[in-house]
Design a protein around this motif. Structure first.
Motif, PDB file in Angstrom:
ATOM      1  N   ASN A 244       1.010  -1.289  -0.131  1.00 37.76           N
ATOM      2  CA  ASN A 244      -0.254   0.388   0.167  1.00 37.76           C
ATOM      3  C   ASN A 244       0.687   1.153  -0.328  1.00 37.76           C
ATOM      4  O   ASN A 244       0.394   2.674  -0.509  1.00 37.76           O
TER       5      ASN A 244
ATOM      6  N   GLY B  96       2.148   6.029   8.860  1.00 43.53           N
ATOM      7  CA  GLY B  96       0.606   6.276   8.289  1.00 43.53           C
ATOM      8  C   GLY B  96       0.208   7.648   7.238  1.00 43.53           C
ATOM      9  O   GLY B  96      -1.131   7.784   6.714  1.00 43.53           O
TER      10      GLY B  96
ATOM     11  N   ARG C 254      -3.445  11.319   3.666  1.00 43.99           N
ATOM     12  CA  ARG C 254      -3.788  10.586   5.252  1.00 43.99           C
ATOM     13  C   ARG C 254      -4.031   9.972   5.721  1.00 43.99           C
ATOM     14  O   ARG C 254      -5.504   9.321   5.006  1.00 43.99           O
ATOM     15  N   ARG C 255      -3.536   8.563   5.932  1.00 47.74           N
ATOM     16  CA  ARG C 255      -5.079   7.323   5.967  1.00 47.74           C
ATOM     17  C   ARG C 255      -6.205   7.639   6.699  1.00 47.74           C
ATOM     18  O   ARG C 255      -6.121   8.418   7.808  1.00 47.74           O
ATOM     19  N   HIS C 256      -7.493   7.182   6.046  1.00 46.33           N
ATOM     20  CA  HIS C 256      -8.188   7.381   7.062  1.00 46.33           C
ATOM     21  C   HIS C 256      -8.816   8.665   6.660  1.00 46.33           C
ATOM     22  O   HIS C 256     -10.053   8.662   6.535  1.00 46.33           O
ATOM     23  N   VAL C 257      -8.371   9.458   6.241  1.00 42.24           N
ATOM     24  CA  VAL C 257      -8.738  10.676   5.432  1.00 42.24           C
ATOM     25  C   VAL C 257      -8.457  11.433   4.338  1.00 42.24           C
ATOM     26  O   VAL C 257      -6.985  11.489   3.970  1.00 42.24           O
ATOM     27  N   ASP C 258      -8.999  12.293   3.835  1.00 41.78           N
ATOM     28  CA  ASP C 258      -8.637  13.105   2.628  1.00 41.78           C
ATOM     29  C   ASP C 258      -7.619  13.888   3.425  1.00 41.78           C
ATOM     30  O   ASP C 258      -8.639  15.969   2.822  1.00 41.78           O
TER      31      ASP C 258
END
Length: 374
Positions: free
Chosen positions: A5, A10, A30-34
């Motif tokens: 990935n 992060g 950033r992982r999990h957010v745009d």
């Protein structure tokens, strides 16, 4: 790092924006957010590299200006993987540099309006940096970035240095990119004037496609540095006189002047700089020469040929007609004389007036016909 990935601390690495001796720069999310940032990955396998990373962070933290990339965060990569001996710096994301912008254009040049935007931004950034005692030491098109908002920003303070208090011209180790460094910078004097000189080289290149010290193919680094040290910079004669003077001021031809003063002068003269194209028009191309295999005709000598009127063109014909008439009259006179002599002889032989008149009439008809034919 997760090599599948491409995740580092992060951050998901989506696109590599650049690489070099400093490391790599990625567009990261950033992982999990745009949340997108520019992630600079710097190898820190040595103590000097670690110090350089800490140094860049401190410079970025101290500088706050709309035309300098904004610093967000930094840390050491603790994940296992290809970047486990790297540190990272997260800054404002700018996906395209001035170098990229010049490369993507057919003529590799900026317009006067575009160059004024770049120059205004860079003079503002340098004025702020120099005021805080920081010199960048590597101004070049690759370190001038275009934000998605259309604002130009200065980046990469990894080679920046603080000017010690009381020292206006500190001598440091030589760093930077050769073509954009002033002769003084090559000798170790990398101060605020060296930053302005590099900006002058950048503006000159963006306007006319030429560097102040062009490098010949096959020239070694040492030969090129010697050339810069021994040869004065040459500002292109194609530059508009107002832009020519501005570049001359940037490289110090008008004497030492600071970025803040140059910014004020530039903003005062902006209208003049925009009023005309940045480069003068090229000279008109002359008519193509004849091919060597063709023989050029000699130019006509107009002094030897004067225009002639219709009467002048007909005059030789009139002279010829008069000559012909004189010739006919001579023949007729000779014939008439001969006819008179012959008539006198006939009168002696044939004393008949009717016969003689008939002969004379025939002779006259013959004479008239001959004249009509001529």
């Amino acid at each position: 790092m997760d090599p599948t990935n491409r995740v580092v601390a992060g951050w998901i690495l989506e696109e590599r924006l650049g690489s070099g001796g400093f490391g790599e720069v990625w567009k990261a999310r950033r992982r999990h957010v745009d949340l997108f940032r520019a992630l600079k990955l710097i190898p820190i396998s040595s103590e000097s590299a670690f110090s350089s990373w800490r140094h860049e962070i401190s410079r970025l933290e101290e500088l706050s200006h709309p035309n300098i990339v904004r610093f967000y965060d930094a840390d050491i990569v603790s994940d296992d993987g290809p970047y486990d001996d790297y540190a990272w710096i997260a800054t404002e994301l700018c996906e395209r540099s001035l170098a990229d912008e010049l490369r993507r254009r057919p003529n590799h040049l900026l317009t006067a309006a575009e160059c004024t935007h770049v120059l205004d931004a860079m003079l503002g950034a340098l004025a702020a940096a120099h005021l805080s005692g920081c010199v960048h030491r590597d101004i070049k098109p690759a370190n001038i970035l275009l934000h998605s908002s259309g604002v130009w920003k200065l980046c990469d303070f990894g080679t920046a240095r603080l000017i010690p208090p009381g020292e206006s011209h500190p001598r440091t180790g030589v760093v930077g990119t050769f073509p954009y460094m002033s002769p003084a910078a090559h000798r170790g004097r990398q101060d605020a004037a060296a930053d302005l000189y590099a900006l002058g080289v950048t503006v000159h290149e963006a306007l006319c496609g030429l560097r102040l010290h062009p490098r010949s193919v096959g020239t070694t680094d040492s030969e090129y540095v010697k050339f810069i040290l021994d040869t004065p910079p040459v500002i292109s004669s194609r530059l508009n006189p107002h832009w020519h003077d501005l570049v001359a001021a940037l490289i110090g031809d008008h004497g030492p002047i600071g970025a803040a003063d140059l910014l004020g002068q530039f903003r005062h003269d902006r209208g003049t700089l925009l009023a005309a194209p940045p480069t003068l028009p090229t000279e008109p191309v002359s008519a193509p020469l004849r091919a060597p295999t063709q023989t050029a005709r000699p130019p006509r000598d107009v002094t030897k040929r004067q225009p002639t009127s219709t009467a002048q063109r007909q005059q030789p014909r009139r002279v010829d007609s008069a000559s012909d008439r004189r010739h006919v009259i001579g023949i007729v006179t000779l014939f008439a004389g001969s006819l008179g002599v012959a008539g006198a002889l006939l009168y002696q032989l044939v004393p008949n007036p009717a016969v003689i008149l008939a002969i004379v009439a025939v002779a006259l008809v013959v004479i008239v016909l001959l004249m009509a034919l001529n």
